[in-house]
Design an enzyme around this catalytic site. Structure first.
Site, PDB file in Angstrom:
ATOM      1  N   CYS A 276       0.802  -1.233   0.000  1.00  0.00           N
ATOM      2  CA  CYS A 276       0.000   0.000   0.000  1.00  0.00           C
ATOM      3  C   CYS A 276       0.831   1.278   0.000  1.00  0.00           C
ATOM      4  O   CYS A 276       0.774   2.057  -0.943  1.00  0.00           O
ATOM      5  CB  CYS A 276      -0.917   0.011   1.215  1.00  0.00           C
ATOM      6  SG  CYS A 276      -2.064  -1.366   1.212  1.00  0.00           S
TER       7      CYS A 276
HETATM    8  N1  LIG Z   1      -2.755  -6.121   1.892  1.00  0.00           N
HETATM    9  C1  LIG Z   1      -3.147  -5.111   2.619  1.00  0.00           C
HETATM   10  O1  LIG Z   1      -2.738  -4.961   3.761  1.00  0.00           O
HETATM   11  C2  LIG Z   1      -4.139  -4.099   2.093  1.00  0.00           C
HETATM   12  C3  LIG Z   1      -4.706  -3.187   2.994  1.00  0.00           C
HETATM   13  C4  LIG Z   1      -5.636  -2.274   2.546  1.00  0.00           C
HETATM   14  C5  LIG Z   1      -5.972  -2.247   1.199  1.00  0.00           C
HETATM   15  N2  LIG Z   1      -5.406  -3.118   0.315  1.00  0.00           N
HETATM   16  C6  LIG Z   1      -5.843  -3.035  -1.066  1.00  0.00           C
HETATM   17  O2  LIG Z   1      -6.714  -4.124  -1.341  1.00  0.00           O
HETATM   18  C7  LIG Z   1      -6.554  -4.593  -2.665  1.00  0.00           C
HETATM   19  C8  LIG Z   1      -6.207  -6.071  -2.670  1.00  0.00           C
HETATM   20  O3  LIG Z   1      -4.966  -6.242  -1.987  1.00  0.00           O
HETATM   21  P1  LIG Z   1      -4.472  -7.623  -1.410  1.00  0.00           P
HETATM   22  O4  LIG Z   1      -3.320  -7.315  -0.524  1.00  0.00           O
HETATM   23  O5  LIG Z   1      -5.619  -8.405  -0.868  1.00  0.00           O
HETATM   24  O6  LIG Z   1      -3.943  -8.324  -2.731  1.00  0.00           O
HETATM   25  P2  LIG Z   1      -3.569  -9.881  -2.915  1.00  0.00           P
HETATM   26  O7  LIG Z   1      -2.610  -9.927  -4.032  1.00  0.00           O
HETATM   27  O8  LIG Z   1      -3.222 -10.489  -1.601  1.00  0.00           O
HETATM   28  O9  LIG Z   1      -4.931 -10.535  -3.360  1.00  0.00           O
HETATM   29  C9  LIG Z   1      -5.552 -10.255  -4.559  1.00  0.00           C
HETATM   30  C10 LIG Z   1      -6.167 -11.541  -5.091  1.00  0.00           C
HETATM   31  O10 LIG Z   1      -6.877 -11.203  -6.268  1.00  0.00           O
HETATM   32  C11 LIG Z   1      -6.685 -12.232  -7.216  1.00  0.00           C
HETATM   33  N3  LIG Z   1      -6.987 -11.684  -8.524  1.00  0.00           N
HETATM   34  C12 LIG Z   1      -6.209 -11.011  -9.377  1.00  0.00           C
HETATM   35  N4  LIG Z   1      -6.902 -10.651 -10.475  1.00  0.00           N
HETATM   36  C13 LIG Z   1      -8.152 -11.106 -10.308  1.00  0.00           C
HETATM   37  C14 LIG Z   1      -9.323 -11.065 -11.085  1.00  0.00           C
HETATM   38  N5  LIG Z   1      -9.344 -10.445 -12.265  1.00  0.00           N
HETATM   39  N6  LIG Z   1     -10.429 -11.665 -10.606  1.00  0.00           N
HETATM   40  C15 LIG Z   1     -10.398 -12.302  -9.407  1.00  0.00           C
HETATM   41  N7  LIG Z   1      -9.331 -12.382  -8.618  1.00  0.00           N
HETATM   42  C16 LIG Z   1      -8.216 -11.786  -9.061  1.00  0.00           C
HETATM   43  C17 LIG Z   1      -5.263 -12.689  -7.004  1.00  0.00           C
HETATM   44  O11 LIG Z   1      -5.045 -13.996  -7.498  1.00  0.00           O
HETATM   45  C18 LIG Z   1      -5.150 -12.602  -5.476  1.00  0.00           C
HETATM   46  O12 LIG Z   1      -5.526 -13.829  -4.869  1.00  0.00           O
HETATM   47  C19 LIG Z   1      -5.506  -3.695  -3.289  1.00  0.00           C
HETATM   48  O13 LIG Z   1      -6.119  -2.621  -3.927  1.00  0.00           O
HETATM   49  C20 LIG Z   1      -4.721  -3.182  -2.087  1.00  0.00           C
HETATM   50  O14 LIG Z   1      -4.107  -1.949  -2.345  1.00  0.00           O
HETATM   51  C21 LIG Z   1      -4.505  -4.051   0.751  1.00  0.00           C
END
Ligand SMILES: NC(=O)c1ccc[n+]([C@@H]2O[C@H](COP(=O)([O-])OP(=O)(O)OC[C@H]3O[C@@H](n4cnc5c(N)ncnc54)[C@H](O)[C@@H]3O)[C@@H](O)[C@H]2O)c1
Length: 442
Positions: A276
């Site tokens: 992030c």
């Molecule tokens: N990790 C954190 O601490 C955190 C905190 C707040 C916000 N976010 C935000 O949340 C969002 C997701 O982050 P994350 O850390 O969970 O990512 P991540 O990479 O852990 O998970 C994302 C998942 O989405 C899947 N994916 C990719 N393309 C896809 C599609 N077209 N359809 C369905 N699934 C798909 C991936 O295979 C993966 O399993 C991002 O925008 C991130 O900035 C993350």
């Protein structure tokens, strides 16, 4: 769908008579799955990665901070299923989008994941569905990118379907705040959308905070991350100055923190990390250009937080020099490659550029991280390194240990005792005065 039908959706939500679809089974999506299941909802998880779908189908979690035992209960009782068949997006009444929002190599938003997801929803959109984007993104994404795509079906927002934004505030590994305790900001595209979103999240989150538009909600999340990025850069810059002045920045921060108002401590480190803080601010910089506006704080913070990697490497080089050694040919052990303590996620970790810089200067780099047995391939890096067991033999063999991530389970006094030199970017060696000659803070 008229107002009565919207009320019916809300009633179904309250009665747990809906299926919740969550797209993206990652660090954000999975905790949401658990929370909705715990509160009695049925959940269908969507992911493009078939390996994750198979693991989830067996009740297996691939995220360290989410034990399989919590997940498997809901797989066994049929409350949770996972799929990679996106035609099933027709089934849930409520769909939450938690897909990645990274940057391209040119530091511009990489919107392909949101675009693909939005297209998959468009193909299956039906009357009465509520769609909420949770991924962090620039102000305008929900209304400028997703809304036109969904309305191209002929269905009307606020009447036939509902759309909004609610930023995820997940903090993996945080033991103090779990998903339901973190207030959730919500915004709908129309007042009816707002009602539906509020109704959904109020079932699972203790406090729901309404804002007037998806844009305001999108910017809220960015403000939170930019605030961290800028403050981390500030203490990192002051750390470098304090070092030159012979002052311990950690002591100064502790002293400043005794002020009961007007000061919130941020701590220096080896540079910013995680999915992030190093990324999200640039979503806003990119969008700001459309308004002929330069986000100077964001750029300055990014610049300083990158410069810290070089500073840490220079400190390692100087410390070796003091011992009559050169960095070229030295064996350096990186302690901790995760982006923060006690998590199994190395995405955007400052350890990665530091390893690259050390290797470029001819150092032999090894690492130890109890949470990351092997460094996976990243967009920018492919080190092919595996975690070395942390043994006395290893510590006696290396030229320096560099503490990059301060995982709780490492016995730091023991490391300092056995290693010939320790470069500490996290202040875990504070108070270890006995070995102060071989400790260098960086
Ligand atoms: N990790 C954190 O601490 C955190 C905190 C707040 C916000 N976010 C935000 O949340 C969002 C997701 O982050 P994350 O850390 O969970 O990512 P991540 O990479 O852990 O998970 C994302 C998942 O989405 C899947 N994916 C990719 N393309 C896809 C599609 N077209 N359809 C369905 N699934 C798909 C991936 O295979 C993966 O399993 C991002 O925008 C991130 O900035 C993350």
């Amino acid at each position: 769908m008229n107002g009565n039908e919207m009320n019916r959706l809300i009633q179904q939500i309250v009665d747990r008579k809906i299926l919740v679809g969550i797209i993206g089974m990652g660090y954000v999506g999975l905790p949401l799955v658990l929370r909705f299941c715990e509160q009695g909802f049925k959940v269908l998880g969507f992911d493009v990665d078939p390996k994750k779908v198979v693991a989830l189908g067996k009740g297996k979690s691939y995220i360290k901070t989410l034990p399989s035992s919590r997940l498997s209960t809901f797989v066994k009782n049929g409350q949770f299923k996972a799929t990679d068949h996106f035609s099933r997006l027709r089934e849930p009444e409520c769909i939450l989008i938690c897909v990645p929002t990274p940057l391209t190599e040119k530091m511009e938003p990489d919107l392909q994941y949101i675009e693909k997801t939005s297209e998959a929803i468009r193909k299956n959109l039906r009357k009465g569905q509520l769609i909420v984007l949770e991924s962090t993104t620039y102000p305008g994404t929900t209304e400028e990118l997703i809304l036109p795509q969904l309305e191209s079906t002929g269905l009307k927002v606020g009447k036939d379907f509902f759309l909004g934004f609610s930023p995820e505030r997940e903090d993996p590994g945080n033991k103090k705040f779990t998903t339901h305790q973190i207030p959730k900001v919500v915004a709908g595209v129309t007042p009816a959308c707002q009602e539906a979103i509020k109704a959904l999240y109020s079932q699972v989150i203790d406090q729901v905070v309404s804002v007037s538009s998806p844009k305001a909600a999108e910017l809220t999340k960015l403000l939170e991350n930019i605030y961290r990025s800028v403050n981390i850069a500030l203490v990192n810059e002051l750390k470098m100055l304090a070092d030159r002045m012979g002052i311990d920045i950690w002591e100064v921060i502790e002293a400043a923190s005794t002020k009961p108002f007007g000061f919130s401590p941020f701590y220096p480190g080896p540079g910013m990390g995680g999915h992030c803080i190093p990324i999200d601010p640039f979503y806003l910089s990119w969008k700001a250009r459309e308004y002929d506006f330069t986000t100077r704080f964001i750029h300055l913070a990014g610049e300083i937080n990158v410069h810290v990697h070089y500073y840490v490497v220079a400190k390692i080089q100087d410390a070796l020099n003091q011992q009559g050694k050169s960095l070229k040919g030295a064996t350096i052990l990186i302690l901790g490659v995760a982006y923060k303590k006690d998590v199994d996620d190395a995405r955007e970790s400052p350890a990665l550029p530091i390893i690259e810089l050390l290797q470029k200067k001819g150092a032999i780099v090894r690492y130890h991280d109890p949470f990351i047995p092997a460094l996976p391939r990243f967009r920018k890096y492919n080190f092919k390194l595996k975690s070395s067991p942390l043994t006395e033999k290893l510590l006696r063999h290396i030229d320096a240990a560099v503490i990059v991530t301060d995982h709780s389970q490492i016995d730091y006094p023991w490391v300092v005792e056995k290693a010939p030199l320790v470069v500490d970017t996290r202040n875990v060696t504070q108070g270890m005065t006995r070995w102060k000659r071989k400790i260098v803070k960086a």
